[in-house]
Design an enzyme around this catalytic site. Structure first.
Site, mmCIF file in Angstrom:
data_model
loop_
_atom_site.group_PDB
_atom_site.id
_atom_site.type_symbol
_atom_site.label_atom_id
_atom_site.label_comp_id
_atom_site.label_asym_id
_atom_site.label_seq_id
_atom_site.Cartn_x
_atom_site.Cartn_y
_atom_site.Cartn_z
ATOM 1 N N CYS A 1 -7.355 -1.127 7.675
ATOM 2 C CA CYS A 1 -6.633 0.128 7.498
ATOM 3 C C CYS A 1 -6.590 0.838 8.844
ATOM 4 C CB CYS A 1 -7.308 1.003 6.449
ATOM 5 S SG CYS A 1 -6.487 2.603 6.230
ATOM 6 N N GLU B 1 -12.371 31.713 -3.182
ATOM 7 C CA GLU B 1 -12.138 30.299 -3.498
ATOM 8 C C GLU B 1 -12.555 30.027 -4.938
ATOM 9 O OE1 GLU B 1 -11.613 26.423 -3.948
ATOM 10 O OE2 GLU B 1 -10.919 27.440 -2.127
ATOM 11 N N GLN C 1 -10.445 19.551 6.360
ATOM 12 C CA GLN C 1 -9.164 18.935 6.693
ATOM 13 C C GLN C 1 -9.399 17.514 7.214
ATOM 14 O OE1 GLN C 1 -6.051 19.819 6.340
ATOM 15 N NE2 GLN C 1 -6.054 22.026 6.009
ATOM 16 N N CYS D 1 0.849 -1.187 0.000
ATOM 17 C CA CYS D 1 0.000 0.000 0.000
ATOM 18 C C CYS D 1 0.886 1.238 0.000
ATOM 19 C CB CYS D 1 -0.892 -0.016 1.241
ATOM 20 S SG CYS D 1 -1.877 1.482 1.458
ATOM 21 N N TYR E 1 -8.039 31.072 -0.926
ATOM 22 C CA TYR E 1 -8.223 29.618 -1.029
ATOM 23 C C TYR E 1 -9.005 29.148 0.192
ATOM 24 C CZ TYR E 1 -4.264 30.585 -4.107
ATOM 25 O OH TYR E 1 -3.425 31.135 -5.056
ATOM 26 N N CYS F 1 0.719 22.914 2.518
ATOM 27 C CA CYS F 1 0.934 21.470 2.640
ATOM 28 C C CYS F 1 2.121 21.018 1.795
ATOM 29 C CB CYS F 1 -0.323 20.703 2.241
ATOM 30 S SG CYS F 1 -0.849 21.003 0.532
#
Length: 473
Positions: free
Chosen positions: A177, A350, A300, A82, A329, A426
């Site tokens: 998972c 946005e 998030q 994975c 954004y 990020c």
């Protein structure tokens, strides 16, 4: 000493000195940089080179001479196949160390930034079961592993799980998972079992055939649960039978939805959502605020750590209560609504119109009346006329996608000359690229990395930039 063995080159005694983004250890043999599968900084290993380029090569470990103190046993049975948790073989302390290093490397190398204001990375309180959203894929092309018991008559090629890295048409069947809390695993496994028992066809990603395409599960800190089943075509009997099964097996589901997606790609933003049971949304909560989360909403994916991220952004801004804030954004207006009660007014911008509608709804739900939201391409919306209409911002908060800000948007910020910019990112590399341009007028004052995604290479970073005072002649 290198030696050839067939088509592969064997290199002994390679020390792993760093770790790359894709979870590969970094070593050197003379002038050759080696990217080594599952290598951990501090390991001393023998390796076999299986792919060589001009200045670097990819290799696999054939033997250990010394184990790194950072090495630990992966807890997931799917690790290594994975592509989700590529740093699971490294202690969490080491993960934080190398995430902080990735931020400092980007800012010093790409932005030539003074790191005086650098603060230690904020760890995630939860390192397992921290995600609130996962998307799984049905496929009739299961990725076979060494653990599969395969005989000519026993091969079941159906799978429900994640894409294997670099193989868009191969899906790793996931048993458990560790990213999303219960009942996520039970829901996925029972739906797969129902499909197998009832001989429902799993999607063929190459030929675009089969009934079942995707499964999306969203959870919230409020305990609410959304399940979306994506079908490839509208078979009313098949859909009703499966959805009724899910409804009866999991009565705690708040929002049970389905989609019929007949396109060749998996995106759902242009698809009609059908409510089978419950509401068409769930609610998330953060610091006394409620956020409506629909099937197409952005939020998030680490709810608890998102709260910490926003608190840092709020702290960096140093609000006094009289500020006009531009939130670029803005997505579903999460940050905008989070800071609204601390400022005079927030203007959110946005690209995605549906996200802007979510942002407006979230302001209404929370009785916030000092926000305004606008949809459009950032570089087209953020003009001199826009600023003349709404006023010059005291603080700009910007949280762009991984690609960073368009060069035109950076130019607008330089023209705008807001006293403070809080840049949430990020991707430290694109953030550093943008900061290098903003340094024409801004100084970096504070930096704080935040770990949103343990066991992965990803790291968020918050930077405070302040407008440099220019002496007048």
């Amino acid at each position: 000493m290198r030696r050839n063995c067939g088509s592969e080159t064997l290199i002994p005694d390679v020390e792993i000195i760093d770790i790359a983004e894709e979870g590969k250890g970094v070593g050197k043999a003379s002038d050759l940089v080696l990217f080594i599968d599952k290598g951990v900084p501090g390991d001393m290993v023998d390796v076999s080179v299986y792919r060589k380029k001009k200045n670097f090569a990819e290799a696999k470990i054939t033997g250990f001479k010394r184990l790194s103190s950072h090495r630990t046993e992966p807890f997931c049975q799917h690790f290594g196949v994975c592509g989700g948790c590529k740093w699971q073989h490294m202690t969490y302390g080491a993960q934080l160390q190398y995430k902080q290093k990735s931020v400092t490397d980007a800012l010093t190398r790409l932005a030539k930034t003074d790191l005086t204001g650098l603060e230690p990375i904020l760890p995630s309180a939860e390192t397992q079961f921290y995600r609130n959203k996962l998307e799984f894929t049905f496929s009739n092309k299961r990725w076979l592993t060494g653990a599969d018991d395969i005989t000519p008559d026993s091969i079941d090629m159906n799978a429900l799980g994640f894409h294997v890295p670099l193989r868009f048409d191969k899906i790793l069947d996931i048993e458990k998972c560790w990213l999303q809390a219960d009942p996520s695993n039970e829901i996925r496994n029972k739906i797969r079992q129902y499909a197998l028992v009832n001989q429902l066809s799993f999607y063929d990603l190459r030929n675009h055939e089969g009934a079942l395409r995707n499964l999306i599960i969203r959870t919230s800190s409020t305990g609410e649960l959304m399940v979306i089943v994506v079908f490839a075509y509208a078979d009313d009997e098949l859909i009703n039978d499966l959805m009724e099964y899910v409804k009866q097996e999991f009565p705690q589901i708040t929002s049970l939805l389905y989609i019929c997606n007949q396109k060749k790609n998996d995106t759902i933003f242009d698809q009609e959502i059908h409510v089978y049971a419950g509401r068409d949304h769930i609610f998330e909560e953060m610091q006394g605020l409620r956020f409506k989360i629909g099937p197409k909403s952005f939020y998030q994916t680490n709810s608890r750590q998102a709260h910490e991220l926003y608190k840092i952004a709020h702290d960096f801004a140093g609000f006094t209560g009289n500020e006009l804030v531009y939130d670029l954004y803005t997505g579903a207006g999460t940050i905008a609504n989070f800071v609204a009660r601390s400022v005079k007014k927030v203007i959110g911008v946005e690209y995605v119109p549906s996200a802007i509608e979510d942002a407006k709804i979230n302001s209404t739900i929370n009785h916030i009346d000092n926000t305004e939201f606008y949809a459009g391409d950032m570089k087209d919306v953020l003009t001199a006329g826009f600023m003349n209409q709404h006023g010059k911002p005291d603080v700009v908060i910007t949280d762009p996608p991984r690609a960073g800000m368009h060069a035109d948007v950076v130019s607008r910020l330089l023209e705008m000359e807001a006293p403070k910019i809080v840049y949430v990112s990020c991707n430290a590399a694109t953030q550093a690229r943008d900061i290098a341009l903003l340094k024409e007028k801004y100084d970096v004052k504070r930096i704080r990395p935040v770990d949103m995604f343990p066991h992965t290479q990803h790291v968020e970073n918050v930077v405070l930039l302040t407008l440099r005072m220019v002496e007048q002649n």
